[in-house]
Design an enzyme around this catalytic site. Structure first.
Site, PDB file in Angstrom:
ATOM      1  N   LYS A  44       0.850  -1.099  -0.309  1.00 10.59           N
ATOM      2  CA  LYS A  44      -0.063  -0.023   0.308  1.00 10.59           C
ATOM      3  C   LYS A  44       0.754   1.430  -0.452  1.00 10.59           C
ATOM      4  CE  LYS A  44      -3.863   0.063  -0.332  1.00 10.59           C
ATOM      5  NZ  LYS A  44      -4.767  -0.337  -1.072  1.00 10.59           N
TER       6      LYS A  44
HETATM    7  N1  PMP Z   1      -3.067  -6.746   1.151  1.00 13.34           N
HETATM    8  C1  PMP Z   1      -3.146  -6.195   2.242  1.00 13.34           C
HETATM    9  C2  PMP Z   1      -1.910  -6.989   3.653  1.00 13.34           C
HETATM   10  C3  PMP Z   1      -3.395  -4.884   2.107  1.00 13.34           C
HETATM   11  O1  PMP Z   1      -4.111  -4.122   3.328  1.00 13.34           O
HETATM   12  C4  PMP Z   1      -4.125  -4.504   1.365  1.00 13.34           C
HETATM   13  C5  PMP Z   1      -4.994  -3.401   1.014  1.00 13.34           C
HETATM   14  N2  PMP Z   1      -6.065  -3.122   1.954  1.00 13.34           N
HETATM   15  C6  PMP Z   1      -4.181  -5.662  -0.205  1.00 13.34           C
HETATM   16  C7  PMP Z   1      -3.760  -7.042  -0.184  1.00 13.34           C
HETATM   17  C8  PMP Z   1      -4.887  -5.539  -1.090  1.00 13.34           C
HETATM   18  O2  PMP Z   1      -4.448  -4.143  -1.597  1.00 13.34           O
HETATM   19  P1  PMP Z   1      -5.563  -3.451  -3.009  1.00 13.34           P
HETATM   20  O3  PMP Z   1      -6.084  -2.130  -2.384  1.00 13.34           O
HETATM   21  O4  PMP Z   1      -3.957  -3.062  -3.657  1.00 13.34           O
HETATM   22  O5  PMP Z   1      -6.600  -4.180  -3.342  1.00 13.34           O
END
Ligand code: PMP
Length: 336
Positions: A44
């Protein structure tokens, strides 16, 4: 002199790591993009940098301003460090059921953390709506004092992945990537990487690995946004199609149960020395399923999102795990 001008230069350009045992097992190259190596410890950081840079460029964010965001935690950590490096304060609104590790890390980065009860998205008290109202109130009191990134709907999130994560994967695999799979929170990662790879190689297979408690697998498999099951993973899954996910070219999807994903976390510790959080377990199980689907000889990429150190009191807590029908591996030494 070879130096980074500031911390922001250290975001992205992460290694693409071969998962050796799983590659041997499947006959495919199973590769994990080591996003846990970003300065804020997660994928992120990219979304945070993308959204803040775009807001500065469009003058939505003025010097001395405050970033106000609703997040499960990792975006907040990214915003807090990007903000600090660029001279902005951060206010982070978060559901109170998230891991202590993320809350403590946010506070250590100087963010003001506001914990609120978790409620469904349609409830006006949901953390996303609450953060939007806080930013609006600050702007009413002092115009242009706050910026609400609104990561779920803000396409600068996806765009940053389309222009960095995707092209990095393309270059690191010399264009040999055959499949990409990951879970979705905002959809920024999957939406951005899918677009970047399909633009370069239309036959690349894009797959969604969805956790329990999310409606997205049902949506892609059966056309219905229906929540099913639950998961101890954090930051992934959704009950709605966000702007960042909308129109993403998804070829395959699976719902991955914790009973597969959590043992995979322990396996990666033993086999590769990788200590990863729950969403990475979902992603890596997704990569194995995609490898099995495509057959030997293919190159499959997924995302290693963050570290297990953020979730110690859950992932390594026998009592907590037992309450979810999960267990620690035999080799894990019990606490005395
Ligand atoms: N894995 C973790 C640990 C996250 O915090 C997030 C985002 N909230 C994601 C995956 C998913 O990423 P995205 O928001 O780009 O879909």
């Amino acid at each position: 002199m070879d130096k980074a001008q500031n911390l922001l230069d250290c975001i992205g350009n992460t290694p693409l790591l071969r998962l050796n045992k799983l590659s041997e097992q499947t006959g495919c190259e199973i590769l994990g993009k080591a996003e846990f190596m970003n300065p804020g410890g997660s994928v992120k950081d990219r979304a945070a940098l993308g959204m803040v840079r775009a807001a500065v460029a469009s003058k939505q964010l003025k010097p001395g301003g405050t970033l106000v965001e609703g997040t499960a935690g990792n975006t907040g950590i990214g915003l807090a460090l990007v903000g600090a490096a660029m001279g902005f304060k951060s206010v982070i609104v978060m559901p109170e059921n998230q891991s202590r590790g993320k809350i403590d890390t946010l506070r250590a980065h100087g963010a003001e953390v506001r914990l609120i009860p978790p409620v469904p998205y349609k409830n006006p008290a949901h953390f996303v709506h609450t953060s939007g109202r806080i930013a609006a109130a600050m702007n009413e009191e002092s115009p242009n004092s706050a910026f609400w990134p609104n990561q779920f709907e803000n396409l600068d999130n996806r765009r940053f992945h389309e222009t960095t994560t995707g092209p990095e994967i393309w270059a690191q695999t010399d264009g040999k990537v055959d499949g990409f799979v990951c879970a979705v929170g905002t959809g920024g990662t999957l939406g951005g990487v899918a677009r970047a790879l399909k633009a370069r190689k239309p036959e690349v297979v894009i797959a969604l690995a969805d956790p329990g408690g999310s409606a997205l697998h049902n949506y892609f498999a059966n056309g219905e946004l229906k929540l099913e099951g639950s998961s101890i993973s954090e930051g992934i899954g959704n009950s709605r199609i966000t702007a960042n996910l909308a129109d993403t070219p998804i070829d395959l999807s699976w719902q991955i149960p914790d009973s597969d994903a959590i043992p995979m976390i322990y396996r990666l510790i033993r086999e590769e020395g990788l200590v990863l959080g729950g969403s990475s377990g979902i992603n890596v199980v997704g990569a194995v399923r995609l490898a099995e689907q495509l057959g030997p000889g293919h190159t499959i990429v997924t995302i290693l999102c963050d570290s297990a150190t953020r979730y110690m009191e859950r992932l390594f807590n026998a009592e907590f795990l037992a309450s979810k029908g999960l267990e620690l591996p035999e080799w894990f030494a019990p606490r005395r």
